[in-house]
Design a protein around this motif. Sequence first.
Motif, PDB file in Angstrom:
ATOM      1  N   UNK A  70       0.842  -1.180   0.000  1.00  0.00           N
ATOM      2  CA  UNK A  70       0.000   0.000   0.000  1.00  0.00           C
ATOM      3  C   UNK A  70       0.887   1.243   0.000  1.00  0.00           C
ATOM      4  N   UNK A  71       0.645   2.115  -0.926  1.00  0.00           N
ATOM      5  CA  UNK A  71       1.423   3.339  -1.034  1.00  0.00           C
ATOM      6  C   UNK A  71       0.838   4.420  -0.137  1.00  0.00           C
ATOM      7  N   UNK A  72       1.733   5.205   0.440  1.00  0.00           N
ATOM      8  CA  UNK A  72       1.298   6.313   1.286  1.00  0.00           C
ATOM      9  C   UNK A  72       0.970   7.494   0.389  1.00  0.00           C
ATOM     10  N   UNK A  73      -0.199   8.066   0.568  1.00  0.00           N
ATOM     11  CA  UNK A  73      -0.555   9.269  -0.177  1.00  0.00           C
ATOM     12  C   UNK A  73      -0.210  10.473   0.689  1.00  0.00           C
ATOM     13  N   UNK A  74       0.771  11.222   0.272  1.00  0.00           N
ATOM     14  CA  UNK A  74       1.181  12.395   1.007  1.00  0.00           C
ATOM     15  C   UNK A  74       0.172  13.514   0.758  1.00  0.00           C
ATOM     16  N   UNK A  75      -0.060  14.308   1.775  1.00  0.00           N
ATOM     17  CA  UNK A  75      -0.951  15.442   1.593  1.00  0.00           C
ATOM     18  C   UNK A  75      -0.290  16.457   0.662  1.00  0.00           C
ATOM     19  N   UNK A  76      -1.076  17.359   0.127  1.00  0.00           N
ATOM     20  CA  UNK A  76      -0.605  18.296  -0.895  1.00  0.00           C
ATOM     21  C   UNK A  76       0.622  19.119  -0.472  1.00  0.00           C
ATOM     22  N   UNK A  77       0.661  19.691   0.761  1.00  0.00           N
ATOM     23  CA  UNK A  77       1.851  20.479   1.127  1.00  0.00           C
ATOM     24  C   UNK A  77       3.136  19.652   1.127  1.00  0.00           C
ATOM     25  N   UNK A  78       3.037  18.374   1.505  1.00  0.00           N
ATOM     26  CA  UNK A  78       4.233  17.538   1.534  1.00  0.00           C
ATOM     27  C   UNK A  78       4.682  17.155   0.128  1.00  0.00           C
ATOM     28  N   UNK A  79       3.742  16.923  -0.787  1.00  0.00           N
ATOM     29  CA  UNK A  79       4.100  16.570  -2.160  1.00  0.00           C
ATOM     30  C   UNK A  79       4.778  17.733  -2.867  1.00  0.00           C
ATOM     31  N   UNK A  80       4.291  18.925  -2.618  1.00  0.00           N
ATOM     32  CA  UNK A  80       4.846  20.089  -3.303  1.00  0.00           C
ATOM     33  C   UNK A  80       6.165  20.560  -2.708  1.00  0.00           C
ATOM     34  N   UNK A  81       6.440  20.212  -1.472  1.00  0.00           N
ATOM     35  CA  UNK A  81       7.640  20.700  -0.804  1.00  0.00           C
ATOM     36  C   UNK A  81       8.330  19.560  -0.061  1.00  0.00           C
ATOM     37  N   UNK A  82       9.219  18.809  -0.739  1.00  0.00           N
ATOM     38  CA  UNK A  82       9.895  17.708  -0.054  1.00  0.00           C
ATOM     39  C   UNK A  82      10.806  18.177   1.079  1.00  0.00           C
ATOM     40  N   UNK A  83      11.230  19.447   1.045  1.00  0.00           N
ATOM     41  CA  UNK A  83      12.040  19.969   2.152  1.00  0.00           C
ATOM     42  C   UNK A  83      11.254  19.952   3.454  1.00  0.00           C
ATOM     43  N   UNK A  84       9.938  20.138   3.350  1.00  0.00           N
ATOM     44  CA  UNK A  84       9.077  20.081   4.524  1.00  0.00           C
ATOM     45  C   UNK A  84       9.083  18.682   5.126  1.00  0.00           C
ATOM     46  N   UNK A  85       9.078  17.663   4.271  1.00  0.00           N
ATOM     47  CA  UNK A  85       9.116  16.276   4.743  1.00  0.00           C
ATOM     48  C   UNK A  85      10.436  16.007   5.451  1.00  0.00           C
ATOM     49  N   UNK A  86      11.547  16.339   4.791  1.00  0.00           N
ATOM     50  CA  UNK A  86      12.863  16.081   5.387  1.00  0.00           C
ATOM     51  C   UNK A  86      13.082  16.914   6.645  1.00  0.00           C
ATOM     52  N   UNK A  87      12.626  18.159   6.625  1.00  0.00           N
ATOM     53  CA  UNK A  87      12.741  18.997   7.819  1.00  0.00           C
ATOM     54  C   UNK A  87      11.942  18.438   8.970  1.00  0.00           C
ATOM     55  N   UNK A  88      10.762  17.896   8.680  1.00  0.00           N
ATOM     56  CA  UNK A  88       9.930  17.290   9.720  1.00  0.00           C
ATOM     57  C   UNK A  88      10.607  16.057  10.310  1.00  0.00           C
ATOM     58  N   UNK A  89      11.152  15.200   9.426  1.00  0.00           N
ATOM     59  CA  UNK A  89      11.867  14.021   9.911  1.00  0.00           C
ATOM     60  C   UNK A  89      13.064  14.412  10.768  1.00  0.00           C
ATOM     61  N   UNK A  90      13.798  15.436  10.342  1.00  0.00           N
ATOM     62  CA  UNK A  90      14.957  15.901  11.096  1.00  0.00           C
ATOM     63  C   UNK A  90      14.534  16.432  12.467  1.00  0.00           C
ATOM     64  N   UNK A  91      13.463  17.234  12.503  1.00  0.00           N
ATOM     65  CA  UNK A  91      12.989  17.808  13.767  1.00  0.00           C
ATOM     66  C   UNK A  91      12.516  16.709  14.717  1.00  0.00           C
ATOM     67  N   UNK A  92      11.764  15.753  14.200  1.00  0.00           N
ATOM     68  CA  UNK A  92      11.275  14.649  15.041  1.00  0.00           C
ATOM     69  C   UNK A  92      12.454  13.825  15.553  1.00  0.00           C
ATOM     70  N   UNK A  93      13.413  13.534  14.679  1.00  0.00           N
ATOM     71  CA  UNK A  93      14.599  12.780  15.090  1.00  0.00           C
ATOM     72  C   UNK A  93      15.409  13.506  16.153  1.00  0.00           C
ATOM     73  N   UNK A  94      15.522  14.815  16.016  1.00  0.00           N
ATOM     74  CA  UNK A  94      16.256  15.606  17.005  1.00  0.00           C
ATOM     75  C   UNK A  94      15.574  15.558  18.366  1.00  0.00           C
ATOM     76  N   UNK A  95      14.265  15.711  18.375  1.00  0.00           N
ATOM     77  CA  UNK A  95      13.521  15.673  19.648  1.00  0.00           C
ATOM     78  C   UNK A  95      13.626  14.291  20.285  1.00  0.00           C
ATOM     79  N   UNK A  96      13.507  13.236  19.482  1.00  0.00           N
ATOM     80  CA  UNK A  96      13.632  11.871  20.021  1.00  0.00           C
ATOM     81  C   UNK A  96      15.034  11.664  20.583  1.00  0.00           C
TER      82      UNK A  96
END
Length: 132
Positions: free
Chosen positions: A1-27
């Motif tokens: 099953x493929x994940x359907x990314x919401x529109x802001x994430x599809x248009x801006x992959x930096x937002x996805x990577x920035x989110x992963x980085x921020x979550x990883x930093x907090x963890x």
Amino acid sequence: MLIKWSKPFRKNPKLVWGSFFAIGTVVYLKVWIPLTGLSIPCPIHAVTGLYCPGCGMTRSLTALLKLDLEAAFRYNSLVYALVPLYLCYWLLQRKKLHRTSNAVLIAMVILALGYGIARNLPLFDRLAPPDL
């Protein structure tokens, strides 16, 4: 099953990577370090015994997550000068004012180098991070 990314994430992959980085930093800061007591040591301090401009950053970020601004500033005060300068640099780059943005970048490098040198001098020993 493929994940359907919401529109802001599809248009801006930096937002996805920035989110992963921020979550990883907090963890890392809120889960890994408290559970294991292991954090990334500064290789410059380990080899030379000198404080680099980034020494104390992990403890500064941890203090920020606890909303202890005084301790965060005490561990590494350089960040609080560089963040506004970086935002200025970023805005100037977006406006295509490259000559001015390069001047801001040079100022940031000089500030970081000067801070790294000053925090190792006896006159400015209060700039060294505590408890190393």
